[in-house]
Design a protein around this motif. Structure first.
Motif, mmCIF file in Angstrom:
data_model
loop_
_atom_site.group_PDB
_atom_site.id
_atom_site.type_symbol
_atom_site.label_atom_id
_atom_site.label_comp_id
_atom_site.label_asym_id
_atom_site.label_seq_id
_atom_site.Cartn_x
_atom_site.Cartn_y
_atom_site.Cartn_z
ATOM 1 N N ASN A 3 39.496 -58.096 77.015
ATOM 2 C CA ASN A 3 38.496 -59.153 77.212
ATOM 3 C C ASN A 3 38.947 -60.229 78.186
ATOM 4 O O ASN A 3 38.135 -60.748 78.950
ATOM 5 C CB ASN A 3 38.116 -59.783 75.871
ATOM 6 N N GLN A 4 40.238 -60.599 78.162
ATOM 7 C CA GLN A 4 40.706 -61.647 79.067
ATOM 8 C C GLN A 4 40.639 -61.184 80.517
ATOM 9 O O GLN A 4 40.210 -61.930 81.393
ATOM 10 C CB GLN A 4 42.136 -62.077 78.704
ATOM 11 N N ASP A 5 41.040 -59.939 80.794
ATOM 12 C CA ASP A 5 40.955 -59.394 82.155
ATOM 13 C C ASP A 5 39.499 -59.311 82.609
ATOM 14 O O ASP A 5 39.173 -59.638 83.747
ATOM 15 C CB ASP A 5 41.598 -58.005 82.241
ATOM 16 N N LEU A 6 38.640 -58.877 81.710
ATOM 17 C CA LEU A 6 37.215 -58.775 82.025
ATOM 18 C C LEU A 6 36.634 -60.157 82.308
ATOM 19 O O LEU A 6 35.891 -60.343 83.283
ATOM 20 C CB LEU A 6 36.473 -58.097 80.875
ATOM 21 N N LYS A 7 37.005 -61.133 81.491
ATOM 22 C CA LYS A 7 36.525 -62.501 81.697
ATOM 23 C C LYS A 7 36.983 -63.027 83.055
ATOM 24 O O LYS A 7 36.198 -63.653 83.782
ATOM 25 C CB LYS A 7 37.021 -63.420 80.576
ATOM 26 N N GLU A 8 38.219 -62.766 83.443
ATOM 27 C CA GLU A 8 38.720 -63.218 84.744
ATOM 28 C C GLU A 8 37.952 -62.565 85.895
ATOM 29 O O GLU A 8 37.650 -63.217 86.892
ATOM 30 C CB GLU A 8 40.217 -62.941 84.850
ATOM 31 N N LYS A 9 37.620 -61.289 85.773
ATOM 32 C CA LYS A 9 36.823 -60.610 86.802
ATOM 33 C C LYS A 9 35.439 -61.240 86.915
ATOM 34 O O LYS A 9 34.923 -61.468 87.998
ATOM 35 C CB LYS A 9 36.665 -59.125 86.465
ATOM 36 N N VAL A 10 34.840 -61.507 85.757
ATOM 37 C CA VAL A 10 33.512 -62.130 85.728
ATOM 38 C C VAL A 10 33.575 -63.510 86.374
ATOM 39 O O VAL A 10 32.735 -63.858 87.215
ATOM 40 C CB VAL A 10 32.977 -62.213 84.283
ATOM 41 N N LEU A 11 34.562 -64.315 86.016
ATOM 42 C CA LEU A 11 34.694 -65.665 86.577
ATOM 43 C C LEU A 11 34.887 -65.618 88.090
ATOM 44 O O LEU A 11 34.360 -66.470 88.807
ATOM 45 C CB LEU A 11 35.847 -66.415 85.914
ATOM 46 N N LYS A 12 35.600 -64.630 88.581
ATOM 47 C CA LYS A 12 35.806 -64.495 90.022
ATOM 48 C C LYS A 12 34.469 -64.226 90.723
ATOM 49 O O LYS A 12 34.146 -64.865 91.720
ATOM 50 C CB LYS A 12 36.804 -63.376 90.311
ATOM 51 N N ILE A 13 33.679 -63.325 90.185
ATOM 52 C CA ILE A 13 32.370 -63.021 90.787
ATOM 53 C C ILE A 13 31.471 -64.250 90.739
ATOM 54 O O ILE A 13 30.840 -64.608 91.732
ATOM 55 C CB ILE A 13 31.709 -61.819 90.082
ATOM 56 N N ILE A 14 31.436 -64.920 89.586
ATOM 57 C CA ILE A 14 30.589 -66.112 89.446
ATOM 58 C C ILE A 14 31.016 -67.196 90.433
ATOM 59 O O ILE A 14 30.179 -67.842 91.059
ATOM 60 C CB ILE A 14 30.640 -66.639 87.988
ATOM 61 N N SER A 15 32.316 -67.389 90.603
ATOM 62 C CA SER A 15 32.787 -68.461 91.487
ATOM 63 C C SER A 15 32.521 -68.154 92.960
ATOM 64 O O SER A 15 32.439 -69.061 93.776
ATOM 65 C CB SER A 15 34.272 -68.723 91.259
ATOM 66 N N VAL A 125 27.709 -60.656 78.834
ATOM 67 C CA VAL A 125 27.934 -60.578 80.273
ATOM 68 C C VAL A 125 28.353 -59.145 80.577
ATOM 69 O O VAL A 125 29.308 -58.634 79.989
ATOM 70 C CB VAL A 125 29.030 -61.558 80.739
ATOM 71 N N ARG A 126 27.630 -58.516 81.477
ATOM 72 C CA ARG A 126 27.986 -57.162 81.913
ATOM 73 C C ARG A 126 28.451 -57.230 83.351
ATOM 74 O O ARG A 126 27.828 -57.898 84.170
ATOM 75 C CB ARG A 126 26.776 -56.233 81.812
ATOM 76 N N ILE A 127 29.548 -56.560 83.643
ATOM 77 C CA ILE A 127 30.019 -56.454 85.018
ATOM 78 C C ILE A 127 29.756 -55.018 85.457
ATOM 79 O O ILE A 127 30.071 -54.076 84.745
ATOM 80 C CB ILE A 127 31.501 -56.874 85.151
ATOM 81 N N LEU A 128 29.106 -54.889 86.597
ATOM 82 C CA LEU A 128 28.666 -53.581 87.063
ATOM 83 C C LEU A 128 29.136 -53.309 88.477
ATOM 84 O O LEU A 128 29.422 -54.232 89.239
ATOM 85 C CB LEU A 128 27.124 -53.516 87.026
ATOM 86 N N ASN A 129 29.157 -52.038 88.820
ATOM 87 C CA ASN A 129 29.423 -51.584 90.186
ATOM 88 C C ASN A 129 30.840 -51.883 90.658
ATOM 89 O O ASN A 129 31.062 -52.187 91.813
ATOM 90 C CB ASN A 129 28.398 -52.193 91.153
ATOM 91 N N VAL A 130 31.813 -51.790 89.760
ATOM 92 C CA VAL A 130 33.204 -52.015 90.129
ATOM 93 C C VAL A 130 33.837 -50.662 90.450
ATOM 94 O O VAL A 130 34.176 -49.897 89.544
ATOM 95 C CB VAL A 130 33.989 -52.722 88.994
ATOM 96 N N HIS A 131 33.933 -50.353 91.727
ATOM 97 C CA HIS A 131 34.598 -49.135 92.203
ATOM 98 C C HIS A 131 34.118 -47.884 91.469
ATOM 99 O O HIS A 131 34.917 -47.019 91.114
ATOM 100 C CB HIS A 131 36.116 -49.259 92.073
ATOM 101 N N GLU A 136 31.002 -52.692 82.164
ATOM 102 C CA GLU A 136 31.777 -53.221 81.050
ATOM 103 C C GLU A 136 31.070 -54.436 80.516
ATOM 104 O O GLU A 136 30.407 -55.161 81.261
ATOM 105 C CB GLU A 136 33.186 -53.570 81.504
ATOM 106 N N GLU A 137 31.199 -54.684 79.222
ATOM 107 C CA GLU A 137 30.438 -55.741 78.580
ATOM 108 C C GLU A 137 31.371 -56.704 77.868
ATOM 109 O O GLU A 137 32.287 -56.298 77.152
ATOM 110 C CB GLU A 137 29.472 -55.090 77.584
ATOM 111 N N LEU A 138 31.091 -57.983 78.070
ATOM 112 C CA LEU A 138 31.807 -59.061 77.402
ATOM 113 C C LEU A 138 30.801 -59.745 76.484
ATOM 114 O O LEU A 138 29.817 -60.319 76.958
ATOM 115 C CB LEU A 138 32.352 -60.039 78.456
ATOM 116 N N VAL A 139 31.017 -59.650 75.179
ATOM 117 C CA VAL A 139 30.122 -60.278 74.201
ATOM 118 C C VAL A 139 30.755 -61.582 73.775
ATOM 119 O O VAL A 139 31.910 -61.620 73.356
ATOM 120 C CB VAL A 139 29.875 -59.359 73.002
#
Length: 140
Positions: A3-15, A125-131, A136-139
């Motif tokens: 979850n922490q890695d997923l959250k960091e990926k999500v935050l990068k896209i959002i930023s 939060v779902r992150i899509l289209n990663v390579h 992946e889903e972050l609840v």
């Protein structure tokens, strides 16, 4: 991915993406429009006028969806799909903190009472289209 890695990926896209799509509910159907988003951690803020139909829609049904990302490279761009709950934020501190000169075309400065933010608290939060990887889903 944890979850922490997923959250960091999500935050990068959002930023990295301020422009996205906000979908609210109008007459039990999605109503989408492009908006500009600011974030604090995973909470999103988008400026708007208080006297718009999106405010009416959110007051009737606060469930919203946001898409961010997928702008430059087409099919190889990762993006996030955020489902959450929207509220109206009238905080003067927030209005001053996020004020941009480009807002002058819609508002009479950061003190304008018609200048508010839609605040979106993510639930999923779902992150899509990663390579080519599956979504992946972050609840939260």
């Amino acid at each position: 991915m944890n979850n922490q890695d997923l959250k960091e990926k999500v935050l990068k896209i959002i930023s990295e993406h301020k422009k996205g799509v906000l979908s609210s509910v109008e007459n039990n159907k999605p109503h989408s429009r492009y908006m500009t988003f600011y974030s604090e951690n995973l909470t999103l803020f988008t400026p708007t006028k208080m006297d718009t139909e999106k405010i009416e829609e959110i007051e009737k049904n606060p469930s919203v969806s946001v898409l961010l990302g997928y702008e430059d490279k087409g099919q190889s761009d990762a993006y996030v799909e955020i489902s959450g709950t929207a509220t109206i934020n009238r905080s003067q501190d927030l209005k001053e903190k996020l004020w941009e000169e480009s807002f002058n075309q819609w508002f009479d400065g950061p003190e304008d009472p018609n200048y508010v933010f839609i605040q979106i608290q993510p639930e999923i939060v779902r992150i899509l289209n990663v390579h080519g990887e599956p979504a992946e889903e972050l609840v939260l």
